[in-house]
Design a protein around this motif. Structure first.
Motif, PDB file in Angstrom:
ATOM      1  N   ALA A 126      22.790  55.294  36.809  1.00  0.00           N
ATOM      2  CA  ALA A 126      22.843  54.171  37.562  1.00  0.00           C
ATOM      3  C   ALA A 126      24.291  53.723  37.771  1.00  0.00           C
ATOM      4  N   GLY A 127      25.299  54.297  36.870  1.00  0.00           N
ATOM      5  CA  GLY A 127      26.730  53.847  37.093  1.00  0.00           C
ATOM      6  C   GLY A 127      27.147  54.644  38.249  1.00  0.00           C
ATOM      7  N   VAL A 128      26.606  55.569  38.471  1.00  0.00           N
ATOM      8  CA  VAL A 128      27.262  56.517  39.713  1.00  0.00           C
ATOM      9  C   VAL A 128      26.742  55.786  41.132  1.00  0.00           C
ATOM     10  N   VAL A 129      25.456  55.460  41.039  1.00  0.00           N
ATOM     11  CA  VAL A 129      24.809  54.779  42.458  1.00  0.00           C
ATOM     12  C   VAL A 129      25.733  53.472  42.508  1.00  0.00           C
ATOM     13  N   ASN A 130      26.218  52.811  41.608  1.00  0.00           N
ATOM     14  CA  ASN A 130      26.808  51.455  41.435  1.00  0.00           C
ATOM     15  C   ASN A 130      28.003  51.813  42.268  1.00  0.00           C
ATOM     16  N   ALA A 131      28.711  52.722  41.551  1.00  0.00           N
ATOM     17  CA  ALA A 131      30.249  52.893  41.843  1.00  0.00           C
ATOM     18  C   ALA A 131      30.490  53.735  43.411  1.00  0.00           C
ATOM     19  N   ILE A 132      29.384  54.461  43.743  1.00  0.00           N
ATOM     20  CA  ILE A 132      29.650  55.126  45.055  1.00  0.00           C
ATOM     21  C   ILE A 132      29.100  53.960  46.127  1.00  0.00           C
ATOM     22  N   SER A 133      28.278  53.152  45.774  1.00  0.00           N
ATOM     23  CA  SER A 133      27.977  52.170  46.721  1.00  0.00           C
ATOM     24  C   SER A 133      28.734  51.324  47.074  1.00  0.00           C
ATOM     25  N   ARG A 134      29.686  50.719  46.241  1.00  0.00           N
ATOM     26  CA  ARG A 134      30.624  49.905  46.140  1.00  0.00           C
ATOM     27  C   ARG A 134      31.983  50.719  46.982  1.00  0.00           C
ATOM     28  N   ALA A 135      31.897  51.670  46.450  1.00  0.00           N
ATOM     29  CA  ALA A 135      33.376  52.620  47.484  1.00  0.00           C
ATOM     30  C   ALA A 135      32.915  52.709  48.773  1.00  0.00           C
TER      31      ALA A 135
END
Length: 362
Positions: A126-135
């Motif tokens: 979930a953390g990876v989805v969150n970070a990539i989506s924001r980037a």
């Protein structure tokens, strides 16, 4: 050297050799959270390539790293966000999601397919989805930009759709490729214990990604004279990650106990329950005893943990200390106090110190 000395020497060498061999999954991409990554543009010509320096990547993940070097910083940030949220959600539990080193991150406890391991895989994905989506939204990545999600059907006609939203579609797809790569590379015999663990990891990775995807919602901003809000611009926005953590914690509490079936697929241990959906967590092993330190399971135990004397919950001294009792001591607590608002526009506080009781497990 006599026979007994020779035997002891051989046993010593054997033990050292065994202890130096890490399990295949001990060195994980989670280590990107513990070892800060320099941004790709910081690497000068002739320097050692970024991907060859990163530990914990599987062969497939290393190939993705070479193709998407600018993503790696955010994968590390996503893993770090997941670890911090795990530690927050379990701060009052016997197992508190502690990190133990810079390679395996959580240590030997992750070798057990428990519900705690299930949560860890989910919150990390979930953390990876969150970070990539924001980037993507912030224009940090070369292969994605703002969200292109379709306009919601229930959005009022006179509201504009298309502000620069979080690109959760891209974040979900990339996280699926990267995080699942390690599991999909494994070629264990169908129906084996190792195959069951691979299926468990894939289930929980997906549950974590789906949590971020499904909790994303519409955000809007008003436009108009003097804030009249005669017009609104709306876009897709990720939910606060604390909400994702709370959602997955609920899934942890209701996680499904699974086993490998004859057809080489996971099936429920107890058929009275509904089978897990893509959004649910699953585990295959009972949780170890987290009360006492155990090197073989990776349990750190609860000795030395702070507890709440008045609580009857898991953070209470009776449950946290597993009936071993607790020690009491006094400590100074510093906090802001007597805060006043000053026109215009700041708040000024004093710093108060008080002597409080603390309770620590024996």
């Amino acid at each position: 050297m006599d026979a007994s000395q020779s035997l002891r020497f051989i046993l010593t060498i054997t033990l050292l050799a065994c202890s130096s061999q890490r399990p295949a999954h001990a060195n994980s991409w989670w280590s990107l959270a513990m070892n800060p990554i320099q941004r790709p543009e910081m690497y000068i010509i002739g320097a050692q390539p970024l991907c060859s320096q990163l530990t914990g990547l599987s062969q497939g993940q290393r190939k993705l790293c070479q193709l998407y070097q600018d993503h790696m910083v955010y994968i590390g940030e996503g893993a770090k966000t997941g670890i911090k949220e795990c530690q927050y959600q379990f701060r009052q539990r016997r197992w508190n999601c502690s990190t133990v080193d810079n390679t395996s991150v959580f240590g030997r406890v992750m070798q057990i397919g428990s519900r705690e391991t299930a949560f860890t895989y989910a919150i990390s994905a979930a953390g990876v989805v969150n970070a990539i989506s924001r980037a993507c939204r912030e224009g940090e990545l070369s292969t994605c930009g703002c969200s292109r999600a379709a306009r919601p059907r229930d959005l009022p006609r006179d509201w504009l759709w298309g502000g620069c939203g979080d690109n959760v579609n891209y974040g979900y797809r990339f996280a699926r490729e990267f995080v699942d790569a390690r599991e999909r590379e494994k070629n264990y015999p169908r129906g084996s214990t190792e195959h069951a663990r691979t299926l468990m990891n894939l289930q929980n990775n997906e549950a974590g990604r789906m949590a971020v995807y499904n909790l994303a919602n519409v955000a809007c901003k008003c436009h108009g004279v003097s804030g009249s809000c005669s017009l609104k611009t709306c876009w897709l926005q990720l939910a606060d990650f604390r909400r994702v953590g709370e959602f997955l914690k609920e899934k942890y509490d209701s996680a499904a106990a699974m086993r490998i079936g004859r057809r080489g697929k996971l099936e429920l241990v107890n058929n009275r329950f509904n089978p897990p959906t893509a959004e649910d967590l699953a585990y295959i092993d009972p949780s170890p005893d987290y009360c006492l330190r155990n090197e073989s399971t990776g349990s750190l135990g609860t000795q030395g943990r702070l507890c709440n004397k008045t609580s009857e919950g898991m953070d209470g001294c009776e449950l946290m200390c597993c009936g071993r009792g607790y020690d009491q001591f006094k400590t100074y607590k510093h906090e802001r106090c007597h805060c006043k608002f000053h026109w215009c526009c700041y708040v000024k506080c004093k710093r108060c110190t008080s002597l409080v009781d603390q309770f620590v497990c024996k």
